[in-house]
Scaffold this motif. Structure first.
Motif, PDB file in Angstrom:
ATOM      1  N   SER A   8       0.878  -1.182   0.156  1.00 53.73           N
ATOM      2  CA  SER A   8      -0.191   0.008   0.159  1.00 53.73           C
ATOM      3  C   SER A   8       0.924   1.241   0.114  1.00 53.73           C
ATOM      4  CB  SER A   8      -1.003   0.106   1.354  1.00 53.73           C
ATOM      5  OG  SER A   8      -1.800   1.108   1.335  1.00 53.73           O
ATOM      6  N   LYS A   9       0.647   2.256  -0.669  1.00 54.91           N
ATOM      7  CA  LYS A   9       1.492   3.563  -0.874  1.00 54.91           C
ATOM      8  C   LYS A   9       0.500   4.512  -1.157  1.00 54.91           C
ATOM      9  CE  LYS A   9       3.668   4.191  -4.437  1.00 54.91           C
ATOM     10  NZ  LYS A   9       4.644   4.222  -5.794  1.00 54.91           N
ATOM     11  N   VAL A  10       1.013   5.895  -0.541  1.00 56.19           N
ATOM     12  CA  VAL A  10       0.191   7.060  -0.730  1.00 56.19           C
ATOM     13  C   VAL A  10       1.340   8.268  -0.896  1.00 56.19           C
ATOM     14  CG1 VAL A  10       0.099   7.687   1.809  1.00 56.19           C
ATOM     15  CG2 VAL A  10      -1.610   8.360  -0.034  1.00 56.19           C
ATOM     16  N   PRO A  11       1.037   9.152  -1.621  1.00 56.28           N
ATOM     17  CA  PRO A  11       2.155  10.383  -1.817  1.00 56.28           C
ATOM     18  C   PRO A  11       2.120  11.062  -0.478  1.00 56.28           C
ATOM     19  CG  PRO A  11       0.402  10.955  -3.105  1.00 56.28           C
ATOM     20  CD  PRO A  11      -0.170   9.451  -2.434  1.00 56.28           C
ATOM     21  N   LYS A  12       3.084  12.069  -0.201  1.00 55.21           N
ATOM     22  CA  LYS A  12       2.966  13.052   0.812  1.00 55.21           C
ATOM     23  C   LYS A  12       2.018  14.038   0.575  1.00 55.21           C
ATOM     24  CE  LYS A  12       6.113  16.739   2.160  1.00 55.21           C
ATOM     25  NZ  LYS A  12       7.416  17.333   2.043  1.00 55.21           N
ATOM     26  N   GLY A  13       1.492  14.549   1.508  1.00 53.39           N
ATOM     27  CA  GLY A  13       0.269  15.399   1.441  1.00 53.39           C
ATOM     28  C   GLY A  13       0.606  16.430   0.445  1.00 53.39           C
ATOM     29  N   GLY A  14      -0.214  16.995  -0.487  1.00 51.90           N
ATOM     30  CA  GLY A  14      -0.150  17.904  -1.371  1.00 51.90           C
ATOM     31  C   GLY A  14       0.703  17.729  -2.551  1.00 51.90           C
ATOM     32  N   PHE A  15       1.245  16.631  -2.551  1.00 54.83           N
ATOM     33  CA  PHE A  15       1.891  16.152  -3.847  1.00 54.83           C
ATOM     34  C   PHE A  15       1.193  14.984  -4.591  1.00 54.83           C
ATOM     35  CE2 PHE A  15       5.175  17.839  -1.460  1.00 54.83           C
ATOM     36  CZ  PHE A  15       6.171  18.233  -2.369  1.00 54.83           C
ATOM     37  N   GLY A  16       0.819  14.856  -6.030  1.00 60.18           N
ATOM     38  CA  GLY A  16       0.088  14.071  -6.636  1.00 60.18           C
ATOM     39  C   GLY A  16       0.972  12.998  -7.050  1.00 60.18           C
ATOM     40  N   GLU A  17       2.345  12.932  -7.047  1.00 58.74           N
ATOM     41  CA  GLU A  17       2.985  11.833  -7.445  1.00 58.74           C
ATOM     42  C   GLU A  17       4.040  11.465  -6.204  1.00 58.74           C
ATOM     43  OE1 GLU A  17       4.140   9.070  -9.669  1.00 58.74           O
ATOM     44  OE2 GLU A  17       3.906  10.625 -11.064  1.00 58.74           O
ATOM     45  N   VAL A 190      -2.110  -4.964   6.109  1.00 51.09           N
ATOM     46  CA  VAL A 190      -1.157  -3.882   5.394  1.00 51.09           C
ATOM     47  C   VAL A 190      -2.046  -2.588   5.171  1.00 51.09           C
ATOM     48  CG1 VAL A 190      -0.071  -3.090   3.400  1.00 51.09           C
ATOM     49  CG2 VAL A 190       0.407  -5.296   4.379  1.00 51.09           C
ATOM     50  N   ASN A 191      -3.182  -2.906   4.769  1.00 47.32           N
ATOM     51  CA  ASN A 191      -4.089  -1.680   4.483  1.00 47.32           C
ATOM     52  C   ASN A 191      -4.617  -1.065   5.699  1.00 47.32           C
ATOM     53  OD1 ASN A 191      -4.238  -2.183   1.895  1.00 47.32           O
ATOM     54  ND2 ASN A 191      -6.008  -3.106   1.851  1.00 47.32           N
ATOM     55  N   GLY A 192      -4.652  -1.831   7.077  1.00 47.36           N
ATOM     56  CA  GLY A 192      -5.144  -1.604   8.365  1.00 47.36           C
ATOM     57  C   GLY A 192      -3.536  -0.646   8.823  1.00 47.36           C
ATOM     58  N   ASP A 221      -2.405 -26.142  -3.329  1.00 45.82           N
ATOM     59  CA  ASP A 221      -1.398 -26.710  -4.196  1.00 45.82           C
ATOM     60  C   ASP A 221      -1.930 -26.304  -5.447  1.00 45.82           C
ATOM     61  OD1 ASP A 221      -3.811 -27.970  -4.100  1.00 45.82           O
ATOM     62  OD2 ASP A 221      -2.964 -29.786  -3.725  1.00 45.82           O
ATOM     63  N   SER A 222      -2.650 -25.272  -5.679  1.00 48.67           N
ATOM     64  CA  SER A 222      -3.388 -24.696  -6.926  1.00 48.67           C
ATOM     65  C   SER A 222      -2.055 -24.246  -7.727  1.00 48.67           C
ATOM     66  CB  SER A 222      -4.469 -23.747  -6.462  1.00 48.67           C
ATOM     67  OG  SER A 222      -4.720 -23.017  -7.810  1.00 48.67           O
ATOM     68  N   ALA A 223      -2.177 -24.190  -9.054  1.00 50.22           N
ATOM     69  CA  ALA A 223      -1.210 -23.803 -10.017  1.00 50.22           C
ATOM     70  C   ALA A 223      -1.672 -22.533 -10.456  1.00 50.22           C
ATOM     71  CB  ALA A 223      -1.141 -24.489 -11.205  1.00 50.22           C
ATOM     72  N   ILE A 224      -2.811 -21.808  -9.959  1.00 55.20           N
ATOM     73  CA  ILE A 224      -3.407 -20.321 -10.326  1.00 55.20           C
ATOM     74  C   ILE A 224      -2.683 -19.286  -9.512  1.00 55.20           C
ATOM     75  CG2 ILE A 224      -5.295 -18.974 -10.423  1.00 55.20           C
ATOM     76  CD1 ILE A 224      -6.866 -21.401 -10.439  1.00 55.20           C
ATOM     77  N   ARG A 225      -2.106 -18.446 -10.374  1.00 53.99           N
ATOM     78  CA  ARG A 225      -1.456 -17.066  -9.944  1.00 53.99           C
ATOM     79  C   ARG A 225      -2.460 -16.201 -10.275  1.00 53.99           C
ATOM     80  NH1 ARG A 225       4.968 -17.281 -11.881  1.00 53.99           N
ATOM     81  NH2 ARG A 225       5.260 -19.288 -11.419  1.00 53.99           N
ATOM     82  N   THR A 226      -2.328 -15.204  -9.319  1.00 56.17           N
ATOM     83  CA  THR A 226      -3.328 -14.136  -9.098  1.00 56.17           C
ATOM     84  C   THR A 226      -2.657 -12.739  -8.807  1.00 56.17           C
ATOM     85  OG1 THR A 226      -4.054 -14.202  -7.022  1.00 56.17           O
ATOM     86  CG2 THR A 226      -5.487 -15.541  -8.578  1.00 56.17           C
ATOM     87  N   LEU A 227      -3.085 -11.561  -9.265  1.00 58.38           N
ATOM     88  CA  LEU A 227      -2.593 -10.279  -8.970  1.00 58.38           C
ATOM     89  C   LEU A 227      -3.496  -9.482  -9.136  1.00 58.38           C
ATOM     90  CD1 LEU A 227       0.249  -8.699  -8.451  1.00 58.38           C
ATOM     91  CD2 LEU A 227       0.028  -8.283 -10.864  1.00 58.38           C
ATOM     92  N   SER A 228      -3.744  -8.489  -7.977  1.00 59.27           N
ATOM     93  CA  SER A 228      -4.783  -7.359  -8.271  1.00 59.27           C
ATOM     94  C   SER A 228      -4.143  -6.167  -7.609  1.00 59.27           C
ATOM     95  CB  SER A 228      -6.111  -7.808  -7.214  1.00 59.27           C
ATOM     96  OG  SER A 228      -5.577  -7.884  -5.934  1.00 59.27           O
ATOM     97  N   ALA A 229      -4.780  -5.002  -8.306  1.00 63.67           N
ATOM     98  CA  ALA A 229      -4.236  -3.681  -7.969  1.00 63.67           C
ATOM     99  C   ALA A 229      -5.388  -2.705  -7.973  1.00 63.67           C
ATOM    100  CB  ALA A 229      -2.963  -3.247  -8.927  1.00 63.67           C
ATOM    101  N   SER A 230      -5.420  -1.681  -7.009  1.00 61.25           N
ATOM    102  CA  SER A 230      -6.089  -0.805  -7.074  1.00 61.25           C
ATOM    103  C   SER A 230      -5.472   0.775  -7.132  1.00 61.25           C
ATOM    104  CB  SER A 230      -7.088  -0.732  -5.747  1.00 61.25           C
ATOM    105  OG  SER A 230      -7.843   0.306  -5.696  1.00 61.25           O
ATOM    106  N   ILE A 231      -5.638   1.664  -7.960  1.00 59.49           N
ATOM    107  CA  ILE A 231      -4.900   2.520  -8.432  1.00 59.49           C
ATOM    108  C   ILE A 231      -5.611   3.745  -8.510  1.00 59.49           C
ATOM    109  CG2 ILE A 231      -2.986   3.492  -9.949  1.00 59.49           C
ATOM    110  CD1 ILE A 231      -2.021   0.623 -10.599  1.00 59.49           C
ATOM    111  N   PRO A 232      -5.538   5.132  -7.860  1.00 58.62           N
ATOM    112  CA  PRO A 232      -6.283   6.083  -8.334  1.00 58.62           C
ATOM    113  C   PRO A 232      -5.518   7.027  -9.373  1.00 58.62           C
ATOM    114  CG  PRO A 232      -4.812   6.483  -6.464  1.00 58.62           C
ATOM    115  CD  PRO A 232      -4.485   5.203  -6.956  1.00 58.62           C
ATOM    116  N   TYR A 233      -6.238   7.599 -10.315  1.00 56.57           N
ATOM    117  CA  TYR A 233      -5.682   8.614 -11.200  1.00 56.57           C
ATOM    118  C   TYR A 233      -6.734   9.763 -11.353  1.00 56.57           C
ATOM    119  CZ  TYR A 233      -9.056   6.088 -14.356  1.00 56.57           C
ATOM    120  OH  TYR A 233     -10.191   5.618 -15.070  1.00 56.57           O
TER     121      TYR A 233
END
Length: 233
Positions: A8-17, A190-192, A221-233
Protein backbone atom coordinates in the motif's frame (compact mmCIF):
# COMPACT_ATOMS: atom_id res chain seq x y z
CA UNK A 1 3.39 -23.44 -0.56
CA UNK A 2 2.24 -20.12 -2.01
CA UNK A 3 3.94 -16.73 -2.04
CA UNK A 4 1.73 -13.76 -1.13
CA UNK A 5 2.67 -10.13 -1.72
CA UNK A 6 0.82 -7.09 -0.41
CA UNK A 7 1.56 -3.40 -0.52
CA UNK A 8 0.00 0.00 0.00
CA UNK A 9 1.36 3.45 -0.81
CA UNK A 10 0.30 7.09 -0.73
CA UNK A 11 2.17 10.28 -1.68
CA UNK A 12 3.19 13.05 0.67
CA UNK A 13 0.32 15.40 1.45
CA UNK A 14 -0.08 18.01 -1.27
CA UNK A 15 1.85 15.99 -3.87
CA UNK A 16 0.15 14.08 -6.65
CA UNK A 17 3.14 11.81 -7.29
CA UNK A 18 4.80 9.55 -4.75
CA UNK A 19 8.59 9.61 -4.63
CA UNK A 20 8.57 5.90 -3.77
CA UNK A 21 8.58 3.09 -6.33
CA UNK A 22 7.48 -0.50 -5.69
CA UNK A 23 8.10 -3.23 -8.25
CA UNK A 24 7.47 -6.98 -8.35
CA UNK A 25 9.64 -9.25 -10.52
CA UNK A 26 9.71 -13.01 -11.05
CA UNK A 27 13.08 -14.62 -10.52
CA UNK A 28 14.29 -16.61 -13.56
CA UNK A 29 15.06 -19.75 -11.51
CA UNK A 30 11.83 -19.54 -9.51
CA UNK A 31 10.39 -17.21 -6.93
CA UNK A 32 9.74 -13.49 -6.73
CA UNK A 33 11.38 -10.31 -5.49
CA UNK A 34 9.67 -7.15 -4.27
CA UNK A 35 11.63 -3.92 -4.59
CA UNK A 36 11.00 -0.72 -2.60
CA UNK A 37 12.99 2.34 -3.61
CA UNK A 38 12.64 5.75 -1.98
CA UNK A 39 14.14 8.69 -3.88
CA UNK A 40 15.61 11.77 -2.23
CA UNK A 41 12.94 14.42 -1.67
CA UNK A 42 9.33 14.18 -2.80
CA UNK A 43 7.20 14.49 -5.89
CA UNK A 44 8.26 14.10 -9.50
CA UNK A 45 12.00 14.61 -8.92
CA UNK A 46 12.09 11.91 -6.24
CA UNK A 47 10.02 9.61 -8.44
CA UNK A 48 12.60 9.86 -11.23
CA UNK A 49 15.31 8.73 -8.83
CA UNK A 50 13.35 5.89 -7.24
CA UNK A 51 12.14 4.62 -10.60
CA UNK A 52 15.69 4.65 -11.97
CA UNK A 53 16.85 2.62 -8.96
CA UNK A 54 13.92 0.18 -8.97
CA UNK A 55 13.98 -0.52 -12.70
CA UNK A 56 17.72 -1.17 -12.64
CA UNK A 57 17.12 -3.69 -9.85
CA UNK A 58 14.27 -5.31 -11.80
CA UNK A 59 16.47 -5.70 -14.87
CA UNK A 60 19.35 -7.26 -12.95
CA UNK A 61 17.13 -9.70 -11.04
CA UNK A 62 15.37 -10.73 -14.26
CA UNK A 63 18.80 -11.42 -15.77
CA UNK A 64 19.65 -13.79 -12.91
CA UNK A 65 21.87 -11.62 -10.69
CA UNK A 66 21.90 -12.41 -6.98
CA UNK A 67 20.42 -9.86 -4.60
CA UNK A 68 23.70 -8.70 -3.08
CA UNK A 69 25.18 -8.11 -6.52
CA UNK A 70 21.99 -6.34 -7.58
CA UNK A 71 22.13 -3.90 -4.68
CA UNK A 72 25.81 -3.12 -5.27
CA UNK A 73 25.29 -2.60 -9.00
CA UNK A 74 22.33 -0.28 -8.37
CA UNK A 75 24.43 1.73 -5.91
CA UNK A 76 27.24 2.06 -8.45
CA UNK A 77 24.80 3.09 -11.18
CA UNK A 78 23.20 5.84 -9.07
CA UNK A 79 26.55 7.11 -7.81
CA UNK A 80 27.92 7.29 -11.35
CA UNK A 81 24.80 8.72 -12.98
CA UNK A 82 24.33 11.50 -10.40
CA UNK A 83 28.00 11.96 -9.41
CA UNK A 84 27.34 11.29 -5.73
CA UNK A 85 24.90 14.18 -5.37
CA UNK A 86 21.64 12.23 -5.02
CA UNK A 87 20.64 9.58 -2.50
CA UNK A 88 18.01 6.85 -2.40
CA UNK A 89 17.09 3.93 -0.20
CA UNK A 90 16.58 0.42 -1.49
CA UNK A 91 15.06 -2.71 0.03
CA UNK A 92 14.71 -6.00 -1.86
CA UNK A 93 12.63 -8.81 -0.33
CA UNK A 94 13.04 -12.11 -2.16
CA UNK A 95 11.63 -15.59 -2.05
CA UNK A 96 14.17 -17.68 -3.98
CA UNK A 97 12.78 -21.08 -4.90
CA UNK A 98 16.08 -22.17 -6.44
CA UNK A 99 18.05 -21.84 -3.18
CA UNK A 100 15.00 -22.44 -0.93
CA UNK A 101 15.79 -19.23 0.94
CA UNK A 102 14.31 -15.82 1.68
CA UNK A 103 16.79 -13.03 1.08
CA UNK A 104 16.62 -9.46 2.39
CA UNK A 105 18.93 -6.86 0.83
CA UNK A 106 18.88 -3.49 2.62
CA UNK A 107 20.34 -0.09 1.84
CA UNK A 108 18.02 1.79 4.14
CA UNK A 109 17.91 2.87 7.79
CA UNK A 110 14.32 1.61 7.97
CA UNK A 111 14.01 -1.86 9.54
CA UNK A 112 12.60 -5.03 8.05
CA UNK A 113 10.30 -6.94 10.39
CA UNK A 114 10.45 -10.71 10.08
CA UNK A 115 8.06 -13.33 11.38
CA UNK A 116 9.44 -16.84 11.33
CA UNK A 117 8.60 -19.83 13.54
CA UNK A 118 6.06 -17.67 15.42
CA UNK A 119 8.72 -15.17 16.48
CA UNK A 120 8.93 -11.57 15.22
CA UNK A 121 12.30 -9.84 15.06
CA UNK A 122 13.77 -6.77 13.40
CA UNK A 123 16.59 -6.44 10.90
CA UNK A 124 18.07 -2.97 11.27
CA UNK A 125 21.34 -1.10 11.32
CA UNK A 126 24.43 -1.64 9.22
CA UNK A 127 22.81 -0.38 6.01
CA UNK A 128 23.67 2.97 4.43
CA UNK A 129 21.64 4.77 1.78
CA UNK A 130 22.92 4.51 -1.79
CA UNK A 131 24.25 7.19 -4.11
CA UNK A 132 26.71 9.13 -1.97
CA UNK A 133 29.77 6.93 -1.46
CA UNK A 134 31.47 4.75 -4.04
CA UNK A 135 31.94 1.74 -1.75
CA UNK A 136 28.51 1.58 -0.10
CA UNK A 137 27.44 -2.03 0.41
CA UNK A 138 24.07 -3.59 1.24
CA UNK A 139 23.19 -5.49 4.40
CA UNK A 140 22.23 -9.01 3.32
CA UNK A 141 20.23 -11.48 5.41
CA UNK A 142 19.41 -15.00 4.20
CA UNK A 143 16.75 -17.07 5.94
CA UNK A 144 15.36 -20.55 5.27
CA UNK A 145 12.20 -20.72 3.18
CA UNK A 146 9.72 -21.67 5.89
CA UNK A 147 5.94 -21.79 5.73
CA UNK A 148 4.38 -18.96 7.74
CA UNK A 149 7.24 -16.51 7.22
CA UNK A 150 6.35 -12.83 6.73
CA UNK A 151 8.72 -10.04 5.69
CA UNK A 152 7.52 -6.46 6.22
CA UNK A 153 9.24 -3.21 5.28
CA UNK A 154 8.23 0.37 4.56
CA UNK A 155 9.52 3.82 3.64
CA UNK A 156 10.52 6.37 6.26
CA UNK A 157 7.12 8.02 5.91
CA UNK A 158 5.90 5.24 8.20
CA UNK A 159 8.59 5.58 10.87
CA UNK A 160 8.23 9.39 10.85
CA UNK A 161 4.43 9.38 10.94
CA UNK A 162 2.99 11.48 13.76
CA UNK A 163 6.26 13.12 14.80
CA UNK A 164 4.79 16.57 14.15
CA UNK A 165 2.20 15.81 16.82
CA UNK A 166 4.40 13.95 19.28
CA UNK A 167 3.00 10.53 18.31
CA UNK A 168 4.22 7.34 16.65
CA UNK A 169 2.93 3.94 15.63
CA UNK A 170 2.47 1.35 18.43
CA UNK A 171 5.26 -0.97 17.30
CA UNK A 172 4.84 -3.45 20.16
CA UNK A 173 1.20 -3.89 19.19
CA UNK A 174 2.07 -4.17 15.49
CA UNK A 175 4.59 -6.93 16.23
CA UNK A 176 1.99 -8.78 18.31
CA UNK A 177 -0.49 -8.53 15.42
CA UNK A 178 2.18 -9.79 13.05
CA UNK A 179 2.86 -12.79 15.29
CA UNK A 180 -0.78 -13.86 15.17
CA UNK A 181 -1.53 -12.83 11.58
CA UNK A 182 -3.22 -15.28 9.22
CA UNK A 183 -1.42 -14.78 5.90
CA UNK A 184 -4.76 -14.96 4.08
CA UNK A 185 -5.40 -11.54 5.68
CA UNK A 186 -2.05 -10.04 4.63
CA UNK A 187 -3.41 -7.33 2.32
CA UNK A 188 -6.14 -6.19 4.71
CA UNK A 189 -3.57 -6.04 7.53
CA UNK A 190 -1.22 -3.91 5.39
CA UNK A 191 -4.16 -1.66 4.53
CA UNK A 192 -4.94 -1.30 8.23
CA UNK A 193 -1.35 -0.37 8.97
CA UNK A 194 -1.57 2.31 6.29
CA UNK A 195 -4.74 3.69 7.87
CA UNK A 196 -3.01 3.89 11.26
CA UNK A 197 -0.11 5.72 9.66
CA UNK A 198 -2.34 8.27 7.93
CA UNK A 199 -4.33 8.93 11.09
CA UNK A 200 -1.14 9.92 12.91
CA UNK A 201 -0.58 12.64 10.31
CA UNK A 202 -4.27 13.61 10.22
CA UNK A 203 -4.61 12.26 6.66
CA UNK A 204 -1.91 14.61 5.37
CA UNK A 205 1.33 12.62 5.53
CA UNK A 206 4.56 14.57 5.93
CA UNK A 207 6.39 12.19 3.61
CA UNK A 208 5.66 9.55 0.98
CA UNK A 209 4.33 6.41 2.67
CA UNK A 210 4.85 2.88 1.33
CA UNK A 211 4.33 -0.47 3.05
CA UNK A 212 5.40 -3.80 1.53
CA UNK A 213 4.92 -7.37 2.78
CA UNK A 214 6.07 -10.73 1.38
CA UNK A 215 4.84 -13.96 2.94
CA UNK A 216 4.90 -17.72 2.44
CA UNK A 217 1.88 -19.83 3.34
CA UNK A 218 1.11 -23.51 3.02
CA UNK A 219 -1.97 -25.59 2.38
CA UNK A 220 -2.39 -24.52 -1.24
CA UNK A 221 -1.43 -26.73 -4.18
CA UNK A 222 -3.27 -24.73 -6.85
CA UNK A 223 -1.26 -23.70 -9.94
CA UNK A 224 -3.32 -20.53 -10.41
CA UNK A 225 -1.46 -17.23 -10.07
CA UNK A 226 -3.38 -14.06 -9.24
CA UNK A 227 -2.58 -10.36 -8.99
CA UNK A 228 -4.84 -7.44 -8.21
CA UNK A 229 -4.30 -3.70 -7.94
CA UNK A 230 -6.25 -0.58 -7.02
CA UNK A 231 -4.75 2.63 -8.40
CA UNK A 232 -6.22 6.17 -8.32
CA UNK A 233 -5.83 8.52 -11.28
Amino acid sequence: MRIDVAWSKVPKGGFGESGDTIELVERPLGGVSVILADGQGSGVAAKRISRLVAMKAVSLIADGSRDGAVARAVQDMLYTAREGRVTATLAVLSCDLHTKTMVIARNTPVPVLVRQDNVVFRLEGGAEVIGTYRRTRPAITELPLVEGTILLTFSDGVTNAGKRYGKSLPWDQIQEEMTALDIHDLQSWVNGLMMQTLLLDKDRPGDDVSIVALAVRGGDDSAIRTLSASIPY
